[in-house]
Design a protein around this motif. Structure first.
Motif, PDB file in Angstrom:
ATOM      1  N   ASP A  48      -5.332  -5.475  33.964  1.00 25.52           N
ATOM      2  CA  ASP A  48      -5.861  -4.572  35.081  1.00 25.52           C
ATOM      3  C   ASP A  48      -7.145  -5.132  35.566  1.00 25.52           C
ATOM      4  O   ASP A  48      -7.669  -5.007  36.667  1.00 25.52           O
TER       5      ASP A  48
ATOM      6  N   GLU B  16      12.341  -1.844  38.757  1.00 25.50           N
ATOM      7  CA  GLU B  16      11.097  -2.771  39.419  1.00 25.50           C
ATOM      8  C   GLU B  16      10.014  -2.666  38.444  1.00 25.50           C
ATOM      9  O   GLU B  16      10.034  -1.957  37.373  1.00 25.50           O
TER      10      GLU B  16
ATOM     11  N   TRP C  26       9.863   0.048  35.840  1.00 27.95           N
ATOM     12  CA  TRP C  26       9.598   1.457  36.359  1.00 27.95           C
ATOM     13  C   TRP C  26      10.450   1.695  37.593  1.00 27.95           C
ATOM     14  O   TRP C  26      11.105   0.594  38.122  1.00 27.95           O
TER      15      TRP C  26
ATOM     16  N   PRO D 245       6.360  -2.478  37.106  1.00 24.45           N
ATOM     17  CA  PRO D 245       4.985  -1.500  37.517  1.00 24.45           C
ATOM     18  C   PRO D 245       4.056  -2.138  38.447  1.00 24.45           C
ATOM     19  O   PRO D 245       3.926  -3.172  38.717  1.00 24.45           O
ATOM     20  N   ASP D 246       3.221  -1.193  38.962  1.00 26.72           N
ATOM     21  CA  ASP D 246       2.352  -1.378  40.006  1.00 26.72           C
ATOM     22  C   ASP D 246       1.283  -2.500  39.360  1.00 26.72           C
ATOM     23  O   ASP D 246       1.140  -3.405  40.301  1.00 26.72           O
ATOM     24  N   HIS D 247       0.845  -2.591  38.425  1.00 26.76           N
ATOM     25  CA  HIS D 247      -0.148  -3.401  37.926  1.00 26.76           C
ATOM     26  C   HIS D 247       0.423  -4.887  38.029  1.00 26.76           C
ATOM     27  O   HIS D 247      -0.456  -5.634  38.311  1.00 26.76           O
ATOM     28  N   TRP D 248       1.671  -5.042  37.595  1.00 24.52           N
ATOM     29  CA  TRP D 248       2.152  -6.590  37.829  1.00 24.52           C
ATOM     30  C   TRP D 248       2.683  -7.001  39.207  1.00 24.52           C
ATOM     31  O   TRP D 248       2.039  -7.940  39.717  1.00 24.52           O
ATOM     32  N   ASP D 249       3.095  -5.978  40.120  1.00 25.22           N
ATOM     33  CA  ASP D 249       3.188  -6.214  41.544  1.00 25.22           C
ATOM     34  C   ASP D 249       2.127  -6.433  42.196  1.00 25.22           C
ATOM     35  O   ASP D 249       2.079  -7.326  42.973  1.00 25.22           O
ATOM     36  N   GLU D 250       0.809  -5.972  41.740  1.00 22.82           N
ATOM     37  CA  GLU D 250      -0.153  -6.243  42.541  1.00 22.82           C
ATOM     38  C   GLU D 250      -0.844  -7.583  42.262  1.00 22.82           C
ATOM     39  O   GLU D 250      -1.712  -8.345  42.842  1.00 22.82           O
TER      40      GLU D 250
ATOM     41  N   THR E 242       5.560  -5.741  29.894  1.00 22.47           N
ATOM     42  CA  THR E 242       5.928  -4.963  31.185  1.00 22.47           C
ATOM     43  C   THR E 242       6.906  -3.986  30.594  1.00 22.47           C
ATOM     44  O   THR E 242       7.861  -4.158  29.727  1.00 22.47           O
TER      45      THR E 242
ATOM     46  N   SER F 269      -1.112  -4.334  30.755  1.00 22.83           N
ATOM     47  CA  SER F 269      -1.988  -3.266  31.127  1.00 22.83           C
ATOM     48  C   SER F 269      -2.401  -2.586  29.935  1.00 22.83           C
ATOM     49  O   SER F 269      -1.624  -1.919  29.438  1.00 22.83           O
TER      50      SER F 269
END
Ligand SMILES: Cc1cc2nc3c(=O)[nH]c(=O)nc-3n(C[C@H](O)[C@H](O)[C@H](O)COP(=O)(O)O)c2cc1C
Length: 168
Positions: free
Chosen positions: A37, A61, A57, A63-68, A54, A9
């Motif tokens: 992104d 866990e 966080w 970060p959001d950008h990977w989870d999404e 990565t 990201s």
């Protein structure tokens, strides 16, 4: 060596800094940076060799950008593709989840058929537990900016040399 896709990201701070160091160690012909992104399936389909960046966080866990993006990744076939992962973490403040993100991403990509390359020694790090640890090695490159920033350049340099041998 086939061209490598470097996925991270661009909106992160330290992960992006390490990605830029990795880019500097390779030549432009060898690596293409992709902003996670804005990444779509065709970008994941474009390469056979991958470097993924990565941080960890939220106490262990991704970060959001990977989870999404993971639901999208789960529909892509990675059999025959090689994936190397670098991860940022803080061994002093998060000793029980140190660089877990590396291990979490490795699992996601293995489940769609990828081969994980770029394992490194856990020597020189002090932590309690890490999801990234397998048989005494990290399944990627662990970078700790908070506590060992002076070691980062050397760690990146030798990892890139290793990847040149492992990516074919
Ligand atoms: C709220 C928070 C939770 C974190 N959790 C972890 C963790 O579970 N494991 C770990 O190794 N590092 C953890 N870290 C440390 C970050 O991974 C580290 O600071 C990293 O360098 C951040 O990179 P970035 O700037 O690319 O996001 C955490 C940091 C914060 C602020």
């Amino acid at each position: 060596m086939k061209k490598i896709g470097l996925f991270y990201s661009h909106s992160t701070v330290k992960t992006a800094q390490i990605a830029r160091k990795i880019l500097q160690e390779f030549s432009d012909e060898e690596v293409e940076a992709v902003n996670l992104d804005e990444a779509w399936d065709d970008e994941f389909n474009k390469f056979d060799n991958f470097i993924l960046g990565t941080a960890t966080w939220f106490d262990g866990e991704l970060p959001d950008h990977w989870d999404e993006i993971i639901p999208k990744i789960n529909t892509i076939k990675f059999r025959g593709k090689k994936v190397a992962i670098f991860g940022l973490g803080d061994q002093k403040n998060y000793p029980d989840n140190f660089v877990d993100g590396i291990g979490l991403l490795a699992k996601v990509f293995e489940e769609i058929g990828a081969q994980i390359v770029g394992y490194t020694s856990t020597e020189g790090y002090t932590y309690g537990h890490s999801v990234a640890e397998r048989d005494g090695q990290f399944c990627g490159l662990a970078i700790d900016f908070e506590n060992q920033s002076r070691k980062s350049n050397e760690r990146v340099k030798s990892w890139v040399e290793q990847l040149r041998r492992e990516f074919v």
